[in-house]
Design a protein around this motif. Structure first.
Motif, PDB file in Angstrom:
ATOM      1  N   ARG A  88       0.838  -1.185   0.000  1.00 23.56           N
ATOM      2  CA  ARG A  88       0.000   0.000   0.000  1.00 23.56           C
ATOM      3  C   ARG A  88       0.874   1.237   0.000  1.00 23.56           C
ATOM      4  NH1 ARG A  88      -2.133  -2.972   4.085  1.00 23.56           N
ATOM      5  NH2 ARG A  88      -1.255  -1.548   5.573  1.00 23.56           N
ATOM      6  N   LYS A  89       0.456   2.233  -0.750  1.00 21.67           N
ATOM      7  CA  LYS A  89       1.204   3.491  -0.771  1.00 21.67           C
ATOM      8  C   LYS A  89       1.042   4.232   0.541  1.00 21.67           C
ATOM      9  CE  LYS A  89       1.094   4.125  -5.726  1.00 21.67           C
ATOM     10  NZ  LYS A  89       0.721   4.944  -6.841  1.00 21.67           N
ATOM     11  N   GLU A  90      -0.164   4.199   1.076  1.00 21.66           N
ATOM     12  CA  GLU A  90      -0.461   4.908   2.316  1.00 21.66           C
ATOM     13  C   GLU A  90      -0.721   3.915   3.446  1.00 21.66           C
ATOM     14  OE1 GLU A  90      -0.427   8.223   3.047  1.00 21.66           O
ATOM     15  OE2 GLU A  90       0.441   8.413   1.054  1.00 21.66           O
ATOM     16  N   PRO A  91      -0.081   4.120   4.588  1.00 19.28           N
ATOM     17  CA  PRO A  91      -0.356   3.235   5.722  1.00 19.28           C
ATOM     18  C   PRO A  91      -1.730   3.539   6.315  1.00 19.28           C
ATOM     19  CG  PRO A  91       1.134   4.995   6.365  1.00 19.28           C
ATOM     20  CD  PRO A  91       0.918   5.121   4.877  1.00 19.28           C
ATOM     21  N   THR A  92      -2.296   2.549   7.015  1.00 16.62           N
ATOM     22  CA  THR A  92      -3.535   2.785   7.734  1.00 16.62           C
ATOM     23  C   THR A  92      -3.235   3.744   8.886  1.00 16.62           C
ATOM     24  OG1 THR A  92      -3.197   0.960   9.284  1.00 16.62           O
ATOM     25  CG2 THR A  92      -4.346   0.445   7.212  1.00 16.62           C
ATOM     26  N   GLU A 123      -1.228   1.874  11.469  1.00 14.19           N
ATOM     27  CA  GLU A 123       0.164   1.661  11.054  1.00 14.19           C
ATOM     28  C   GLU A 123       0.965   2.953  11.173  1.00 14.19           C
ATOM     29  OE1 GLU A 123      -0.500  -1.938   7.824  1.00 14.19           O
ATOM     30  OE2 GLU A 123      -0.372   0.116   7.119  1.00 14.19           O
ATOM     31  N   LYS A 124       0.364   4.053  10.765  1.00 15.38           N
ATOM     32  CA  LYS A 124       1.051   5.350  10.846  1.00 15.38           C
ATOM     33  C   LYS A 124       1.336   5.712  12.305  1.00 15.38           C
ATOM     34  CE  LYS A 124       0.282   8.870   7.994  1.00 15.38           C
ATOM     35  NZ  LYS A 124      -0.402   9.973   7.317  1.00 15.38           N
TER      36      LYS A 124
END
Length: 119
Positions: A2-6, A9-10
């Motif tokens: 995924r390009k963006e973390p959840t 996750e962030k």
């Protein structure tokens, strides 16, 4: 990948970096055919942050198979839910610190024979 973390996750990533676990943490690393959320390469510890889709039977079976394969490769799995990260981050960090304390570090690259040949 995924390009963006959840959001979880962030949040965990920022906290791990701020907490300075004393070891390198890599995000979304390939191990075999799998991509793991976080790995502590020095300790072969994998941290997976799971959302609600991981509660579905087909996903549970896949996760179990995946975890079994990764453990056969010498990794220790830590699975935490999104809510645990967002609501009990200190408890999640304690689990990670405990895994580090219980797991001997990998030998340095030279001791593993991964050094370059002399010219």
């Amino acid at each position: 990948m995924r390009k963006e973390p959840t959001a979880a996750e962030k949040h965990l990533s920022q906290s791990i970096r701020a907490n300075k676990l004393g070891t390198r943490v890599r995000r979304q690393m390939n191990i075999g055919a799998y991509i793991v959320d976080f790995v502590l390469p020095e300790y072969n510890v994998i941290i997976e942050v799971d959302g609600l889709t991981h509660a579905e039977m087909s996903q549970i079976e896949y996760d179990n198979s995946r975890s079994e394969w990764l453990e056969q490769q010498g990794y220790r799995m830590i699975r935490v839910g999104n809510l645990a990260v967002l609501q009990n981050l200190s408890g999640v960090l304690e689990r990670i610190e405990l895994a580090i304390a219980e797991t001997p570090p990998n030998p340095p690259a030279k001791a593993r024979g991964n050094q370059k040949e002399p010219r």
